[in-house]
Write an enzyme that holds these catalytic residues in place. Structure first.
Site, mmCIF file in Angstrom:
data_model
loop_
_atom_site.group_PDB
_atom_site.id
_atom_site.type_symbol
_atom_site.label_atom_id
_atom_site.label_comp_id
_atom_site.label_asym_id
_atom_site.label_seq_id
_atom_site.Cartn_x
_atom_site.Cartn_y
_atom_site.Cartn_z
ATOM 1 N N TYR A 189 -4.400 46.766 -64.235
ATOM 2 C CA TYR A 189 -5.422 45.857 -64.740
ATOM 3 C C TYR A 189 -4.927 44.410 -64.782
ATOM 4 O O TYR A 189 -5.660 43.482 -64.424
ATOM 5 C CB TYR A 189 -5.880 46.293 -66.133
ATOM 6 C CG TYR A 189 -6.600 47.621 -66.157
ATOM 7 C CD1 TYR A 189 -7.484 47.984 -65.139
ATOM 8 C CD2 TYR A 189 -6.415 48.516 -67.205
ATOM 9 C CE1 TYR A 189 -8.149 49.198 -65.158
ATOM 10 C CE2 TYR A 189 -7.072 49.729 -67.237
ATOM 11 C CZ TYR A 189 -7.936 50.072 -66.220
ATOM 12 O OH TYR A 189 -8.585 51.274 -66.254
ATOM 13 N N CYS B 1 -0.579 40.674 -75.786
ATOM 14 C CA CYS B 1 -1.942 40.203 -76.063
ATOM 15 C C CYS B 1 -2.203 40.032 -77.558
ATOM 16 O O CYS B 1 -2.692 38.988 -77.997
ATOM 17 C CB CYS B 1 -2.963 41.138 -75.424
ATOM 18 S SG CYS B 1 -2.810 42.886 -75.881
ATOM 19 N N ASN C 173 -7.766 40.471 -73.781
ATOM 20 C CA ASN C 173 -6.375 40.896 -73.656
ATOM 21 C C ASN C 173 -5.822 40.774 -72.252
ATOM 22 O O ASN C 173 -4.605 40.630 -72.064
ATOM 23 C CB ASN C 173 -6.215 42.350 -74.128
ATOM 24 C CG ASN C 173 -7.148 43.312 -73.430
ATOM 25 O OD1 ASN C 173 -8.378 43.225 -73.581
ATOM 26 N ND2 ASN C 173 -6.614 44.245 -72.661
#
Length: 337
Positions: free
Chosen positions: A12, A146, A304
């Protein structure tokens, strides 16, 4: 224009780096590596990039020499390979936890023994709001976690007002676990839950303490969302009121392009809310205070994967290269979403 390589482009964070850097006017992405997907097209795993790139994944050992290299995951299992790949970039950005802490003993407590502890403390933290001047000349940059980023930005302006221990309640969407998080993050297991996955001593508390000088205790909960972080930081303070805290926030972030102070009396979004930040590089910070008890609630929210990861890295890249730090990061988020 500079050349950029991404080590670990299939996850991601790798996808967000690709999304941001492929649209960056000063960057040419020359490689994205993946051991598992080598030879396959990048837009197969990141379908939002269809029509934006014809790039295919290469093996890590095929990474060419680049002006900048981004690491998206830990290289501690093979330090020799990690060192070899880092040597192929003039400037290295590490988005893993490998270099976030400066103290080897503290790293051992939260992550286990570091195979190359001499590297700890050598990287500049990729958080522009705190370390902008050092980032201008840094060749090794470690991007913070994050939830740590959200908490640090919420706490730092008022750190000198705080007495005692700060408790941080962090909430994060499922993408915070990565693209291969396993059975516990299957939709059937994750949907509808509020899962306390770190009831005490979440590892990000060490980063928050390191950056703020505060004693921190942290809990983390997985929430029913894909993206987004929200942290609630509770602290006791010395003789504070709303005006004092608001003035501290405004003074600290007056010239920051990606931090906004959100503490309003009315409206649907009176305090920081990650939903309206998705896809953006903004972090919203806000607060509430009880003047009678001196208790403060300090709140931070961000995406995040962007301000909590890839966006912070690109902002740091912009600073390091002498560009406007907003370059490639102008997306404002969506509403409604």
């Amino acid at each position: 224009m500079i050349s950029v390589g991404i080590v670990g482009g299939a996850g991601y964070i790798g996808g967000e780096l690709l999304r941001l850097l492929l649209g960056h006017p000063e960057v040419r992405v020359v490689a994205a590596t993946s051991t598992r997907l080598a030879g396959r097209r990048v837009d197969g795993g990141h379908p939002n990039l269809r029509g934006r790139t014809d790039l295919s994944y290469s093996r890590p050992d095929q990474l060419p020499e680049c002006d900048a290299v981004f690491f998206t995951s830990s290289g501690l299992e093979d330090p020799a390979l990690r060192a070899d790949l880092a040597g192929r970039g003039k400037v290295v950005f590490d988005l893993s936890s490998d270099l976030r802490l400066g103290d080897p003993q503290l790293f051992r407590r939260h992550y286990g023994a570091h195979p190359t502890p001499e590297l700890l403390g050598t990287a500049v933290t990729g958080l522009p709001e705190l370390y902008r001047d050092r980032l201008r000349t840094a060749d090794l940059i470690s991007v913070p976690g994050c939830m740590a980023t959200a908490a640090i930005l919420a706490l730092r302006p008022v750190a000198d007002l705080i007495d005692g221990v700060v408790t941080v309640d962090g909430r994060v969407g499922s993408s915070g676990s990565g693209a291969s998080a396993g059975e516990m993050n299957l939709h059937a297991e994750r949907s509808g839950v509020l899962r306390v996955f770190a009831p005490l001593n979440h590892r990000h508390q060490a980063e928050i303490s390191q950056a703020t000088g505060l004693a921190v205790r942290m809990t983390a909960t997985g929430v029913d969302a894909v993206r987004g972080v929200q942290v609630l930081c509770r602290a006791d303070a010395r003789q504070v009121d709303e005006a004092t805290i608001r003035a501290a926030y405004r003074r600290h972030y007056a010239d920051e392009p990606f931090v906004r102070v959100v503490a309003q009396k009315r409206g649907n979004y009176r305090l920081p809310e990650p939903k309206i930040l998705l896809g953006s590089n903004h972090c919203d910070v806000g607060f509430a205070v009880d003047p009678d008890s001196g208790q403060m609630l300090l709140i931070g929210a961000l995406d995040n994967l962007v301000k909590g990861g890839a966006g912070n890295a690109v902002q740091s890249l912009n600073i390091r290269m002498g560009w406007d730090e907003r370059t490639g990061l102008e997306f404002t988020g969506l509403h409604p979403a």
